[in-house]
Write an enzyme that holds these catalytic residues in place. Structure first.
Site, mmCIF file in Angstrom:
data_model
loop_
_atom_site.group_PDB
_atom_site.id
_atom_site.type_symbol
_atom_site.label_atom_id
_atom_site.label_comp_id
_atom_site.label_asym_id
_atom_site.label_seq_id
_atom_site.Cartn_x
_atom_site.Cartn_y
_atom_site.Cartn_z
ATOM 1 N N HIS A 257 32.918 38.026 28.325
ATOM 2 C CA HIS A 257 33.897 39.118 28.255
ATOM 3 C C HIS A 257 33.405 40.378 28.963
ATOM 4 C CE1 HIS A 257 37.504 40.975 27.118
ATOM 5 N NE2 HIS A 257 37.457 40.857 25.808
ATOM 6 N N ARG B 210 36.009 48.640 35.656
ATOM 7 C CA ARG B 210 35.610 47.958 34.425
ATOM 8 C C ARG B 210 34.234 48.406 33.927
ATOM 9 N NH1 ARG B 210 34.608 43.627 33.075
ATOM 10 N NH2 ARG B 210 35.788 43.440 31.133
ATOM 11 N N ASP C 95 38.283 39.547 31.553
ATOM 12 C CA ASP C 95 39.246 39.816 30.486
ATOM 13 C C ASP C 95 40.281 38.693 30.439
ATOM 14 O OD1 ASP C 95 38.007 42.278 29.919
ATOM 15 O OD2 ASP C 95 39.199 43.292 31.463
ATOM 16 N N THR D 268 35.362 22.832 31.679
ATOM 17 C CA THR D 268 35.313 21.470 31.162
ATOM 18 C C THR D 268 36.688 20.842 31.318
ATOM 19 O OG1 THR D 268 33.648 22.127 29.530
ATOM 20 C CG2 THR D 268 34.738 20.003 29.201
#
Length: 280
Positions: free
Chosen positions: A249, A71, A253, A228
């Site tokens: 992000h 990544r 992903d 939450t």
């Protein structure tokens, strides 16, 4: 076979009341708010004085090898070129979970926090931080920081409990924290929290289908997820729990976020971890 949900609303209301953390049960013990516990590059070593912490020093984050990290390009794109956070709100079927809770005597909020912690600690992308030179790294373990409501002041405190893979052991530490700090006047009654935490809060007064946090300042350095939880709702004999997940992000992903939600759902369905006999 999935356990049946209690046939009337008294069962669900009882689960809500048990988490008040107050002797007089005048209000829920949890509140929805982001506590900015992990926005700066990792450098702190303090720990709250809570049973279960390892006082010999905090495990250091492990730097990522950028040359082999799949990544790397995604991280650099969403960190440097297009800084981006996003939120995802889902309804989790907690029918089996609430039925098991009604038999166990465990606190629902603590059980929810543990289940989130268990899934978060399975995956590197939810345990990430920045080093002092702003390079990505992964904590060996992260711990939940969660809110406890003071009904008299109508304010909340943020407390932290060390994650334990054994739910019973975690519950034994976290439950007293809710009771102890239910009337806290300080935002962080345990003092400075360790850097390797992630935030969980609850909005038990209302169910919701969307929830988003707009974080200013140095928010792009916040790589930890924020969760939450909402109010249970019952439809057609099934019980649902709203769950909002907010992520950066640069490190998470859509695939990763969906996997986390699905694994959390699995824990809400297969509740063998919850049905272990509590310690006397």
């Amino acid at each position: 076979m999935v356990d049946a949900v209690p046939s009337n609303r008294d069962g669900i209301d009882a689960l809500r009341r048990q988490d008040t953390g107050c002797d007089d049960h005048r209000g829920p013990a949890v509140c929805s708010c982001f506590s900015p516990t992990n926005q700066e590059p990792a450098s702190r070593c303090s720990r709250p004085d809570v049973p279960g912490w390892h006082h010999e020093g905090m495990d250091a984050p492990v730097p990522i090898d950028l040359d082999t990290w799949p990544r790397r390009q995604h991280f650099e794109h969403y960190r440097r070129l297009v800084p981006c956070t996003y939120s995802m709100t889902v309804e989790v079927d907690v029918t089996a979970f609430t039925a098991a809770l009604s038999r166990s005597g465990r606190k629902s909020y603590i059980a929810q926090v543990w289940a989130l912690s268990a899934v978060v600690n399975r995956h590197d992308e939810f345990r990430m931080c920045l080093t002092a030179d702003e390079q990505p790294a992964v904590w060996p373990v992260v711990h939940p920081a969660f809110t406890v409501f003071n009904p008299e002041r109508e304010t909340f405190a943020c407390v932290c409990a060390p994650y334990d893979a054994d739910f019973g052991a975690f519950h034994d530490v976290a439950a007293p924290l809710l009771a102890e700090h239910s009337r806290a006047g300080d935002f962080f009654p345990q003092g400075e929290l360790p850097a390797n935490v992630f935030d969980v809060s609850s909005l038990p007064w209302a169910s919701f289908t969307g929830f988003n946090l707009n974080i200013g300042g140095n928010a792009w350095n916040h790589l930890a997820p924020i969760f939450t939880l909402g109010r249970y709702s019952e439809r057609g004999g099934r019980v649902s729990l709203p769950l909002a997940v907010q992520v950066n992000h640069a490190v998470v992903d859509g695939f990763h976020c969906a996997r986390l939600v699905n694994e959390f759902q699995d824990l809400m369905t297969d509740v063998t971890w919850l049905e272990e006999i509590p310690k006397a």
